[in-house]
Design an enzyme around this catalytic site. Sequence first.
Site, PDB file in Angstrom:
ATOM      1  N   SER A  27      -6.866   2.846  46.556  1.00  0.00           N
ATOM      2  CA  SER A  27      -7.325   2.196  47.789  1.00  0.00           C
ATOM      3  C   SER A  27      -6.952   0.718  47.815  1.00  0.00           C
ATOM      4  CB  SER A  27      -8.829   2.388  47.984  1.00  0.00           C
ATOM      5  OG  SER A  27      -9.553   2.083  46.828  1.00  0.00           O
ATOM      6  N   HIS A  51      -9.524  10.400  43.991  1.00  0.00           N
ATOM      7  CA  HIS A  51     -10.046   9.019  44.036  1.00  0.00           C
ATOM      8  C   HIS A  51     -11.491   9.104  44.543  1.00  0.00           C
ATOM      9  CE1 HIS A  51      -9.945   4.729  44.130  1.00  0.00           C
ATOM     10  NE2 HIS A  51      -9.268   4.514  45.243  1.00  0.00           N
ATOM     11  N   HIS A  91     -10.042   9.329  33.888  1.00  0.00           N
ATOM     12  CA  HIS A  91      -9.682   8.103  34.614  1.00  0.00           C
ATOM     13  C   HIS A  91      -8.267   7.678  34.240  1.00  0.00           C
ATOM     14  CE1 HIS A  91      -9.978   4.066  36.359  1.00  0.00           C
ATOM     15  NE2 HIS A  91     -10.915   4.617  37.108  1.00  0.00           N
ATOM     16  N   ARG A 120     -19.907   1.881  35.293  1.00  0.00           N
ATOM     17  CA  ARG A 120     -20.507   2.135  36.609  1.00  0.00           C
ATOM     18  C   ARG A 120     -21.320   3.436  36.552  1.00  0.00           C
ATOM     19  NH1 ARG A 120     -15.133   1.979  40.163  1.00  0.00           N
ATOM     20  NH2 ARG A 120     -14.570   3.428  38.503  1.00  0.00           N
ATOM     21  N   ASP A 150     -17.862   8.402  39.782  1.00  0.00           N
ATOM     22  CA  ASP A 150     -18.267   9.436  40.736  1.00  0.00           C
ATOM     23  C   ASP A 150     -19.123  10.545  40.125  1.00  0.00           C
ATOM     24  OD1 ASP A 150     -16.864   8.229  42.884  1.00  0.00           O
ATOM     25  OD2 ASP A 150     -14.998   8.982  42.049  1.00  0.00           O
TER      26      ASP A 150
HETATM   27  N1  CMX Z   1     -10.371  17.752  34.786  1.00  0.00           N
HETATM   28  C1  CMX Z   1      -9.289  18.525  34.538  1.00  0.00           C
HETATM   29  N2  CMX Z   1      -8.075  18.037  34.228  1.00  0.00           N
HETATM   30  C2  CMX Z   1      -7.978  16.700  34.127  1.00  0.00           C
HETATM   31  C3  CMX Z   1      -9.069  15.836  34.312  1.00  0.00           C
HETATM   32  C4  CMX Z   1     -10.312  16.410  34.685  1.00  0.00           C
HETATM   33  N3  CMX Z   1     -11.378  15.672  34.970  1.00  0.00           N
HETATM   34  N4  CMX Z   1      -8.651  14.556  34.128  1.00  0.00           N
HETATM   35  C5  CMX Z   1      -7.341  14.618  33.837  1.00  0.00           C
HETATM   36  N5  CMX Z   1      -6.928  15.901  33.839  1.00  0.00           N
HETATM   37  C6  CMX Z   1      -5.573  16.409  33.665  1.00  0.00           C
HETATM   38  C7  CMX Z   1      -4.684  15.844  34.774  1.00  0.00           C
HETATM   39  O1  CMX Z   1      -4.807  16.609  35.973  1.00  0.00           O
HETATM   40  C8  CMX Z   1      -3.325  15.946  34.146  1.00  0.00           C
HETATM   41  O2  CMX Z   1      -2.889  17.292  34.214  1.00  0.00           O
HETATM   42  P1  CMX Z   1      -1.336  17.656  34.554  1.00  0.00           P
HETATM   43  O3  CMX Z   1      -0.540  16.934  33.509  1.00  0.00           O
HETATM   44  O4  CMX Z   1      -1.305  19.134  34.467  1.00  0.00           O
HETATM   45  O5  CMX Z   1      -1.079  17.105  35.921  1.00  0.00           O
HETATM   46  C9  CMX Z   1      -3.609  15.630  32.671  1.00  0.00           C
HETATM   47  O6  CMX Z   1      -5.012  15.918  32.471  1.00  0.00           O
HETATM   48  C10 CMX Z   1      -3.351  14.209  32.259  1.00  0.00           C
HETATM   49  O7  CMX Z   1      -4.105  13.354  33.109  1.00  0.00           O
HETATM   50  P2  CMX Z   1      -4.594  11.919  32.602  1.00  0.00           P
HETATM   51  O8  CMX Z   1      -3.376  11.161  32.163  1.00  0.00           O
HETATM   52  O9  CMX Z   1      -5.707  12.085  31.643  1.00  0.00           O
HETATM   53  O10 CMX Z   1      -5.228  11.328  33.919  1.00  0.00           O
HETATM   54  P3  CMX Z   1      -4.482  10.720  35.202  1.00  0.00           P
HETATM   55  O11 CMX Z   1      -4.360   9.250  34.986  1.00  0.00           O
HETATM   56  O12 CMX Z   1      -3.231  11.447  35.535  1.00  0.00           O
HETATM   57  O13 CMX Z   1      -5.528  11.035  36.354  1.00  0.00           O
HETATM   58  C11 CMX Z   1      -7.660  11.153  37.383  1.00  0.00           C
HETATM   59  C12 CMX Z   1      -6.747  10.324  36.473  1.00  0.00           C
HETATM   60  C13 CMX Z   1      -8.909  10.340  37.692  1.00  0.00           C
HETATM   61  C14 CMX Z   1      -6.916  11.428  38.692  1.00  0.00           C
HETATM   62  C15 CMX Z   1      -8.029  12.475  36.673  1.00  0.00           C
HETATM   63  O14 CMX Z   1      -8.749  12.186  35.494  1.00  0.00           O
HETATM   64  C16 CMX Z   1      -8.819  13.427  37.546  1.00  0.00           C
HETATM   65  O15 CMX Z   1      -8.208  14.171  38.321  1.00  0.00           O
HETATM   66  N6  CMX Z   1     -10.190  13.406  37.435  1.00  0.00           N
HETATM   67  C17 CMX Z   1     -11.038  14.201  38.304  1.00  0.00           C
HETATM   68  C18 CMX Z   1     -11.099  13.560  39.700  1.00  0.00           C
HETATM   69  C19 CMX Z   1     -11.951  12.281  39.672  1.00  0.00           C
HETATM   70  O16 CMX Z   1     -13.033  12.253  39.130  1.00  0.00           O
HETATM   71  N7  CMX Z   1     -11.432  11.228  40.338  1.00  0.00           N
HETATM   72  C20 CMX Z   1     -12.197   9.965  40.516  1.00  0.00           C
HETATM   73  C21 CMX Z   1     -11.675   8.807  39.683  1.00  0.00           C
HETATM   74  C22 CMX Z   1     -12.468   7.551  39.962  1.00  0.00           C
HETATM   75  C23 CMX Z   1     -12.221   7.056  41.360  1.00  0.00           C
HETATM   76  O17 CMX Z   1     -11.097   6.646  41.663  1.00  0.00           O
HETATM   77  O18 CMX Z   1     -13.134   7.115  42.205  1.00  0.00           O
END
Ligand code: CMX
Length: 425
Positions: A233, A263, A309, A318, A364
Amino acid sequence: MSLLKEKLAAILPEQVSSIKQFVAENGSKVVSEVTLAQAYGGMRGVKGLVCDTSEVPPQKGLIIRGFELSQLTDKLPEEILFLLLTGVLPSPAELKDLQNDLKEREEVPEYVWNVIDSMPESSHPMTYFNTAILVMQNESKFAKKYEEGINKSDYWVYTLEDALDIIAKVPAIAAYIYRKKFNKGARIESNKNFDWGKNYVHMLGFEDKEDKFANLMRLYLTVHTDHEGGNVSAFSAGTINSALSDLYYSLSGGLNGLAGPLHGLANQECLGWVLETMESFGGVPTEEQIEKMTWDTLNAGQVIPGYGHAVLRVTDPRFTAFHNFGKAHCANDPVFQTVDRVFKVVPEVLKQVEKIQNPWPNVDAGSGSLLYHFGLKEFSYYTVLFSVSRSIGIAAQSVIARAYGLPITRPKSLPTSKFKDLVSK
Ligand code: CMX
């Protein structure tokens, strides 16, 4: 002139000239290198952006202008706005002056209510909210002054004007969207005696004689304001604003990014997942049941919302702020108890999945259970609350960027064929 503007006018010139000198003396020094994996991996870890309002060290989490979040959880969101912009917390007189200034700006143009009323009832609350901000672009003082022809050195002044106008209005807009979307009755007028957070609770229409929900709201709005410059964002809004699209355009654009499930929308998804787990097992699930649900979700190729994250490698402070609030105010609530138990189980499961870099909860993971406890149960609305707060951080970052005179954002992209050439060399 408001005390905030006076303070900024006094401190910014010195900051701007010291940054100019810093870059002039060190401009050719290398601060980051980019690997091929980073180019294909969302630029994770590439140090190529400036953000002076806050930073997120991976092992510590959010720091706002030198303050760890745990030092700021008793502050009002208005105080955080002042801190983000100036680098110092306001004195009581400065806080009062800022609150009065916001009160004077809070009236929402009539056409905004009409636009909201004319939207399809099935629209997501975030679509209502971001549309309302965009349609108010008509009010932009920056856009009007730019058209008249202003000096670059005054860009921050009119970005600040837009920032304060928007921040003053967003609680009323967000509250009306809640009341309209969920059939809660007519719009409730602002109460001039209430602070920004308490007034939002009032306009949402909650009875809150002891200020208990207001205290959660103040915390909620303080905690979500800012999270450095690279999150979707803030980065999107900052990029749009760098083209000198005014803050209405850029904030609306940035918050469209917040509406994504990876996000800000994760707060809606997270409570949905928690409630689904409770429903599957008929109440507060056992640790074994949560573990099963976690594996089922992962095996279905879905993410566990609220966990992981892109930057953090520890429990998000947070989340800790909300978890502490929940332990103090709703320890016996079954939804909070489930969230508490999920926090014990999910990281242990995620640690077993090699590709996941951070198994810990993010912002979150816990907030929804607290809102639910206080009766705000329509979880598709939760990202709007996040947006009301994030408006503060995005606005502050834009004021600072325009004061620094940062140029249009324009990183370089290459086709895969060129990356192949680069790697083979
Ligand atoms: N559940 C399942 N799989 C997850 C995961 C979770 N909570 N967190 C990461 N992974 C997976 C990713 O999808 C990725 O898989 P692929 O390689 O198959 O695509 C792999 O693990 C590596 O990811 P990462 O390097 O650990 O994390 P990223 O930096 O790529 O992504 C985030 C970060 C937040 C998008 C991810 O952890 C996620 O999808 N979390 C759940 C959604 C969430 O809570 N988002 C809110 C974040 C805070 C905010 O911005 O408000």
